[in-house]
Motif scaffolding. Structure first.
Motif, mmCIF file in Angstrom:
data_model
loop_
_atom_site.group_PDB
_atom_site.id
_atom_site.type_symbol
_atom_site.label_atom_id
_atom_site.label_comp_id
_atom_site.label_asym_id
_atom_site.label_seq_id
_atom_site.Cartn_x
_atom_site.Cartn_y
_atom_site.Cartn_z
ATOM 1 N N GLY A 269 33.923 36.530 45.229
ATOM 2 C CA GLY A 269 32.326 35.934 43.662
ATOM 3 C C GLY A 269 32.877 36.722 42.847
ATOM 4 N N THR A 270 32.398 36.835 41.922
ATOM 5 C CA THR A 270 32.775 38.032 40.677
ATOM 6 C C THR A 270 32.374 38.821 41.194
ATOM 7 N N GLU A 271 33.484 39.703 40.977
ATOM 8 C CA GLU A 271 32.844 41.433 40.877
ATOM 9 C C GLU A 271 31.867 41.540 40.008
ATOM 10 N N LYS A 272 31.026 42.377 40.254
ATOM 11 C CA LYS A 272 29.961 42.937 40.002
ATOM 12 C C LYS A 272 30.819 44.292 38.932
ATOM 13 N N SER A 273 29.603 44.163 37.587
ATOM 14 C CA SER A 273 30.772 45.146 36.267
ATOM 15 C C SER A 273 29.790 46.099 36.871
ATOM 16 N N ALA A 274 29.507 47.543 36.504
ATOM 17 C CA ALA A 274 29.177 48.736 36.983
ATOM 18 C C ALA A 274 27.711 48.601 36.169
ATOM 19 N N HIS B 7 40.427 32.946 43.570
ATOM 20 C CA HIS B 7 41.394 32.435 42.721
ATOM 21 C C HIS B 7 42.852 32.570 42.660
ATOM 22 N N LYS B 8 43.551 33.570 43.031
ATOM 23 C CA LYS B 8 44.749 33.228 43.585
ATOM 24 C C LYS B 8 44.893 32.703 44.697
ATOM 25 N N ALA B 9 43.929 32.419 45.440
ATOM 26 C CA ALA B 9 44.454 31.668 46.575
ATOM 27 C C ALA B 9 44.736 29.841 45.777
ATOM 28 N N HIS B 10 43.311 29.255 45.174
ATOM 29 C CA HIS B 10 43.412 28.334 44.528
ATOM 30 C C HIS B 10 44.035 28.295 43.919
ATOM 31 N N TYR B 11 44.253 28.840 42.732
ATOM 32 C CA TYR B 11 46.051 28.911 42.638
ATOM 33 C C TYR B 11 47.209 28.163 42.721
ATOM 34 N N SER C 102 40.819 29.088 38.101
ATOM 35 C CA SER C 102 41.399 29.692 38.643
ATOM 36 C C SER C 102 43.285 30.006 37.483
ATOM 37 N N ASN C 103 43.749 29.251 37.108
ATOM 38 C CA ASN C 103 44.672 29.596 35.988
ATOM 39 C C ASN C 103 44.161 30.197 34.919
ATOM 40 N N ILE C 104 42.658 30.365 34.580
ATOM 41 C CA ILE C 104 42.215 30.846 33.899
ATOM 42 C C ILE C 104 42.523 32.412 34.113
ATOM 43 N N LYS C 105 41.804 33.058 35.195
ATOM 44 C CA LYS C 105 41.845 33.791 36.400
ATOM 45 C C LYS C 105 43.159 34.903 36.429
ATOM 46 N N MET C 106 43.844 34.010 36.416
ATOM 47 C CA MET C 106 45.016 34.308 36.815
ATOM 48 C C MET C 106 45.913 35.158 35.249
ATOM 49 N N LYS C 107 45.537 34.452 33.995
ATOM 50 C CA LYS C 107 46.130 34.835 32.738
ATOM 51 C C LYS C 107 45.506 35.924 32.401
ATOM 52 N N ASN C 108 43.538 36.087 33.275
ATOM 53 C CA ASN C 108 43.016 37.122 32.736
ATOM 54 C C ASN C 108 41.540 37.171 33.986
ATOM 55 N N PRO C 109 41.755 37.446 34.586
ATOM 56 C CA PRO C 109 40.965 38.733 35.835
ATOM 57 C C PRO C 109 39.772 38.621 35.207
ATOM 58 N N ASP C 110 39.530 38.897 34.375
ATOM 59 C CA ASP C 110 37.908 40.121 33.477
ATOM 60 C C ASP C 110 37.377 38.612 32.868
ATOM 61 N N ALA C 111 38.066 37.602 32.517
ATOM 62 C CA ALA C 111 37.129 36.188 31.595
ATOM 63 C C ALA C 111 36.323 35.902 32.191
ATOM 64 N N PHE C 112 35.317 35.917 31.096
ATOM 65 C CA PHE C 112 33.973 35.446 31.021
ATOM 66 C C PHE C 112 33.614 34.293 31.125
ATOM 67 N N GLY D 27 34.054 25.579 42.327
ATOM 68 C CA GLY D 27 34.687 26.102 41.421
ATOM 69 C C GLY D 27 35.343 26.954 40.354
ATOM 70 N N LYS D 28 35.070 28.454 41.501
ATOM 71 C CA LYS D 28 34.944 29.638 41.469
ATOM 72 C C LYS D 28 34.302 29.611 39.356
ATOM 73 N N MET D 29 33.451 29.681 38.779
ATOM 74 C CA MET D 29 32.591 29.405 38.075
ATOM 75 C C MET D 29 31.540 31.131 38.587
ATOM 76 N N ASP D 30 32.109 32.003 37.348
ATOM 77 C CA ASP D 30 31.504 33.334 37.483
ATOM 78 C C ASP D 30 29.745 33.360 36.870
#
Length: 598
Positions: A3-8, A258-262, A310-320, A338-341
């Motif tokens: 899932g979404t990596e929790k920010s600190a 997301h890489k596997a989805h991509y 998955s295309n968005i996260k491949m370009k920017n893994p930190d995209a919100f 759907g890989k929504m955050d």
């Protein structure tokens, strides 16, 4: 599940309706023109304005209404075609009827010919202020008169190559009503475009032959007045009978990253609309946008989101990535497949808390909501206001911004999910203006208008709150204290446990207008107590059950806790016989965040 990596620390989104933010005009004439009622600009988000937003305790700003949507104001001198009032809602137009996805709303620029450069400058200012920014992508529909004039070389606008003789074809971008021309809806309840202003183009006609399906799915050549008639539905490869004309995502992909989805989609043929929206998202990421809010995401197949995100996260893994999904049984599909955050937590937390704020709901329901969402709690973004919802201070909601205080504390501290507030919420904006198409209780998204309480904070663009009343200043101070605490607290990204039900059973004077729970991390332990009652104060011996004390490693003895919002209160927690007791006095609408002094 990946899932979404929790920010600190907690994230806080400040949603702002871009067109309204910097407008200092106070005329507020219903259906007023841009000259009569004024409009805010990108440039109004000065370094000072952004610095003050950041200081409120904000990490992300969502600029709502940036993509070029259909507008009524004449920009033909800049090579922009005029839009037809019969298919535009309001004098300023709906931000969710996008006309050109590769450009921005000309209303927002000092020089419309230079509007994209002005937005790029705003991106730079936002980043320099230490904020990340989101914009809207509206995947389900586009403006009825979509043109896409700014589409880059090699990218065709939606519909450019459609076969319009058939209702459906996989790589058509739209659905059609063959052999029937579009007809403007029959207006109801005395409605007339532009408030009835006599204009040649407000003639009850719009040329579209054959007619397209309307944005909300209406297949009628003449949609109903209540349909989203200003928009047309995008075709994602869903046949008119509901069957899917693309590869479905295997169930096992719920657990894949997301890489596997991509990789999954690299070998698949996908509908043309998928590719077009993916290209749009990557275009804005390249420009520096940090993420997106996806409108009505549940109306679009979850497979598309797997491909898109998955295309968005491949370009920017930190995209919100934030999405509007209102059906709880679909939440996990859109998060996991759907890989929504993040999704709006509207139907569960917001609706429940709204009833409590209005005086007829019970706090007993809130721990049940949190329990039901425990596996996805981090993904359920919390809010009390946004552009679609009524203002807290409106008579139709709570009638008093003060009632938002306990609700805001609970909304911001009960989970690890991000918090969102809507501009003006922090100064008690009631949304009382009759702007034209948009009616009171919500701040209009369709018309040119001023936002009075927010304007008082803006203070002729000094952004210093100089015109606010003392009550409004205190409310904003409350939001500032709360939000800044949340983004600096490790406990709020840690564990949660309800103590409400324990106290309902074991504590005298504790009732369904009060809520309590604990949050903790290894080095921070919090007890949160909120009183939702607008009239009554309560005093009781709050109890901390043995299970919590064991997890916190607290044996018999006395421990000090201090309030984190105003730093004016200290209480003693006495642990004896495996139960903790602390005397708590709660004024009406008061909340306290007690921290264990270690």
């Amino acid at each position: 599940m990946e899932g979404t990596e929790k920010s600190a620390k907690k994230q806080v989104v400040y949603q702002v309706f871009t067109r309204l933010f910097g407008n200092t005009n106070t005329s507020n004439k219903p259906w007023g023109t841009i000259e009569e009622n004024g409009v805010g600009k990108f440039g109004d988000f000065s370094s000072k304005a952004l610095e003050e937003i950041k200081a409120l305790g904000v990490t992300h700003i969502w600029y709502t209404g940036v993509p070029h949507h259909a507008v009524i104001t004449d920009y033909s001198a800049y090579g922009i075609s005029n839009d037809d009032p019969d298919i535009v809602k309001g004098r300023a137009g709906s931000p969710y009827a996008v006309k050109d996805y590769y450009n921005v709303n000309p209303d927002l620029a000092e020089n419309p010919a230079n509007r994209l450069e002005e937005f790029k400058a705003l991106i730079d200012r936002t980043h320099r202020a230490g904020l990340k920014l989101l914009i809207d992508i509206v995947p389900n529909h586009v403006a009825r008169n979509y043109e896409g004039k700014s589409s880059p070389e090699g990218i065709l606008p939606f519909g450019a190559e459609d076969n319009r003789s058939v209702e459906y074809k996989r790589d058509n971008n739209f659905y059609y009503v063959p052999n029937e021309a579009f007809r403007v809806p029959q207006w109801q309840h005395g409605y007339a475009p532009l408030g009835g202003e006599a204009r040649k183009d407000a003639d009850g006609k719009f040329e579209e032959n054959p007619a397209k399906w309307t944005g909300n799915g209406s297949r009628l050549a003449q949609p109903h007045f209540n349909d989203w008639y200003e928009t047309v539905r995008i075709n994602y490869g869903v046949r008119p009978d509901g069957s899917l004309d693309f590869d479905e995502l295997p169930e096992s992909f719920r657990d894949k990253d997301h890489k596997a989805h991509y990789e999954f989609w690299q070998s698949k043929s996908v509908p043309d609309s998928w590719v077009k929206f993916k290209d749009i998202a990557l275009y804005w990421l390249d420009m520096g946008v940090d993420g997106f809010r996806f409108d009505m995401a549940e109306m679009v197949p979850v497979e598309f989101w797997s491909y898109m995100n998955s295309n968005i996260k491949m370009k920017n893994p930190d995209a919100f990535l934030l999405a509007e999904v209102y059906q709880p049984h679909l939440y996990r599909d859109y998060i996991q497949k759907g890989k929504m955050d993040y999704l709006y937590d509207k139907v569960e937390l917001y609706d429940s808390i709204k009833h409590i704020m209005q005086g007829h709901g019970w706090t007993d329901h809130l721990p049940i909501v949190q329990q039901g969402l425990a596996d996805i709690e981090h993904h359920m973004l919390h809010f009390l206001e946004n552009h679609d919802e009524q203002r807290i201070a409106s008579l139709e909601f709570a009638g008093d911004a003060e009632r938002g205080r306990p609700a805001m504390v609970v909304s911001a501290t009960i989970s690890t999910a991000p918090t969102m507030i809507y501009f003006g919420q922090e100064v008690g904006e009631p949304g009382a203006e009759d702007a034209g198409f948009g009616k009171p209780s919500r701040t209009s998204i369709f018309d040119y208008t001023g936002v009075p309480h927010h304007q008082r904070w803006m203070n002729d663009k000094n952004f210093d709150g100089g015109q606010l009343s003392e009550k409004e200043k205190k409310l904003r101070d409350f939001y500032k204290r709360l939000l800044n605490f949340t983004i600096n607290s490790a406990a709020l990204m840690g564990e949660y446990q309800d103590i409400h039900y324990y106290n309902r059973e074991h504590t005298e004077n504790y009732n369904h207008r009060v809520l309590s729970y604990v949050r903790w991390s290894p080095n921070e332990k919090l007890v949160v107590v909120s009183n939702f009652d607008a009239r009554e104060a309560y005093a009781f011996e709050l109890k901390i059950p043995n299970e919590v004390l064991t997890k916190w490693g607290l044996g018999d003895g006395s421990y000090e806790l201090s309030d984190q919002l105003y730093n004016t209160r200290k209480v003693q927690l006495t642990v004896e016989g495996g139960i903790g007791r602390m005397h708590v006095e709660m004024a009406a609408l008061e909340s306290v965040i007690f921290k264990l002094v270690q």
